[in-house]
Design an enzyme around this catalytic site. Structure first.
Site, short mmCIF file in Angstrom:
data_model
loop_
_atom_site.label_atom_id
_atom_site.label_comp_id
_atom_site.label_asym_id
_atom_site.label_seq_id
_atom_site.Cartn_x
_atom_site.Cartn_y
_atom_site.Cartn_z
N LYS A 1 -0.92 1.90 -12.92
CA LYS A 1 -0.88 0.61 -13.42
C LYS A 1 -1.54 0.57 -14.80
CE LYS A 1 -1.47 -4.17 -11.63
NZ LYS A 1 -1.72 -4.89 -10.68
N SER B 1 1.24 -8.76 -9.48
CA SER B 1 1.12 -8.00 -11.04
C SER B 1 1.41 -6.79 -11.06
CB SER B 1 -0.09 -8.28 -11.66
OG SER B 1 -1.20 -7.67 -10.78
N SER C 1 -1.22 -9.12 -5.53
CA SER C 1 -0.50 -8.18 -6.55
C SER C 1 -0.12 -6.85 -6.33
CB SER C 1 -1.58 -8.17 -7.56
OG SER C 1 -1.61 -9.32 -8.29
#
Length: 478
Positions: free
Chosen positions: A80, A155, A179
């Site tokens: 990420k 996210s 997320s």
């Protein structure tokens, strides 16, 4: 036969050790798959295959010697973007910060590399990881491989999309209100929200007891593998817990369900759960019951309004002000959802004192503890709504089941209560398919710091509701 780019990490390691597969071959397959399909889903901010190839060759040499065989040796891992790599850009999705560079590896990146994992790509996020859809002015729209009309969630949406599309066997994620678990649910993958402190974070927001970094993968075993590498005390995070995370998954398949006591909670109070999400959640409960688990349906007295007020009061004193500080020099470049998040957080802090939020949190935690008494774990949906539009902003709320209009689209998700109760481990696993053609998922919630039980239950769900062989009907896109 499983296509090489969809090979799970646990099997890949076994084949590496037996010399039936080389890390170089696996990386090449992942690179070819990325070239073929990432243009249609936009899961990556950048790829690092040129750097990854020498590492894969070195891993292959280690297997040939039979020495220095670290836990992730030779496995590609998608990171990420917020998990910084020393010397590479670290923008948090913000246009104004697209040239900033990380001064050091994030703690989870440091541990993955030490374990032999190879960072081959970085995954998309919304700005500052503050939305449950994944699009930004900097990186554009990330789409769900199962149906590109819809979002992979956020996210950690880029991580979920990459896993589902076969662009990585493992990925990093983070979770402050869902997320990790929402992208796992929307993409048919597995995501783990560890209890607070289990996996080290980056100061100063590592002190936020809602947040946590963690693993995503396509199987429960692979998620446990990566969680074990990430966990443990880190000198840069004084909230991190000492000791390794030893997760020994049962190899008995569905028999692991026998004797488990599971609380099934469909609505967590008044969440308006879509009919297909409810049906898939009940199917998980029924399958566990058929395999010998005791499954009892329970109710909680929570409301979406109360949960939303509590979390935004929390954000109003921590994440909201941090975001305002970070973006004060360029507010005009922010996405509308980022401005909305900061405004909602500021409003909640204006209306509620910090102690009001703490009182609400401890009440919610006590209610959860009472509801789970006598059970090994609780199972509920990850999201009440089955899908989010890939490019949606949801500034005026969202329409939920039965035509009910929710003021804030986050009220359509059922993850935030377990960030409020963030000492509870939560594993998100697939539960079925929604009518719109993307997966749905359930959350397996454990008692505080009881990581082992949620993985045991997750392995049982995976056995009684097999999923890993299912793939999105993803055509090559340009």
């Amino acid at each position: 036969m499983t296509e090489l780019h969809y090979l799970d990490a646990t099997t890949a390691l076994r084949l590496f050790r037996s010399r039936e597969l080389s890390p170089v071959e696996l990386l090449a397959a992942v690179a070819a798959r990325t070239e073929a399909v990432n243009g249609g889903i936009n899961a990556f901010t950048e790829t690092l295959f040129d750097e990854a190839l020498p590492a894969a060759r070195q891993a292959a040499a280690s297997y040939a010697r039979g020495r220095d065989l670290t836990p992730l040796l030779g496995l590609p891992v998608a990171a990420k973007e917020k998990h910084g790599l020393k010397g590479r850009t670290l923008s948090q999705g913000l246009v104004a910060r697209k040239w900033e560079r990380a001064k050091e590896d994030h703690p989870v990146i440091e541990r993955i590399r030490r374990a032999g994992g190879i960072i081959h790509a970085r995954t998309t996020t919304p700005e500052y990881s503050c939305a449950t859809v994944t699009h930004s002015p900097l990186w554009g729209v990330t789409r769900n491989p199962w149906n590109p009309q819809f979002s992979p969630g956020g996210s950690s949406g880029g991580s979920g999309a990459a896993l589902a599309a076969g662009l990585a066997p493992l990925a990093t994620a983070s979770d402050i209100a869902g997320s990790t678990r929402l992208p796992a649910s929307f993409t048919g993958t597995v995501g783990y929200k560890a209890p607070y402190g289990r996996i080290p974070g980056l100061a100063p927001l590592s002190a936020d007891h809602y947040r946590g970094d963690g693993p995503m993968a396509r199987t429960v075993a692979d998620t446990a593998l990566l969680a074990g590498v990430m966990a443990g005390r880190h000198p840069g995070d004084h909230t991190s817990l000492d000791g390794p995370l030893a997760l020994s998954l049962p190899d008995t398949g569905a028999a692991a369900a026998a004797g488990l006591r599971i609380a099934l909670c469909i609505r967590l109070g008044n969440y308006p759960v879509a009919a297909d999400v409810e049906a898939n959640t009940r199917a998980v409960g029924a399958a566990l019951r058929s395999a010998g688990a005791v499954v009892e349906e329970i109710e909680l007295a929570w409301t979406t309004e109360d949960i939303s007020r509590t979390i935004f009061t929390h954000f109003g004193y921590l994440l909201g002000p941090a975001m305002e500080d970070e973006t004060a020099d360029s507010p005009e470049s922010l996405a509308a959802y980022t401005r909305r998040f900061m405004a909602d957080a500021r409003k909640a802090a204006d209306e509620n004192r910090f102690i009001d939020g703490i009182r609400a949190e401890t009440r919610i935690q006590a209610e959860l503890a009472a509801a789970m008494a006598g059970f090994d774990a609780l199972i509920c949906p990850a999201s009440a709504v089955a899908a989010l539009d890939a490019d949606g902003t949801y500034l005026d709320g969202i329409e939920a089941a039965g035509g009910e209009r929710l003021d804030h689209y986050w009220q359509g998700h059922m993850t935030a209560p377990f960030n409020i109760a963030n000492r509870c481990p939560v594993l998100a696993v697939p539960s079925g398919m929604a009518d719109c053609g993307i997966p749905t998922g359930v959350q397996i919630v454990g008692h505080p710091f009881d990581d082992a039980t949620v993985f045991t239950v997750g392995a049982a769900v995976e056995a009684v509701r097999p999923w890993a062989a299912r793939r999105p009907d993803l055509l090559v896109m340009s």
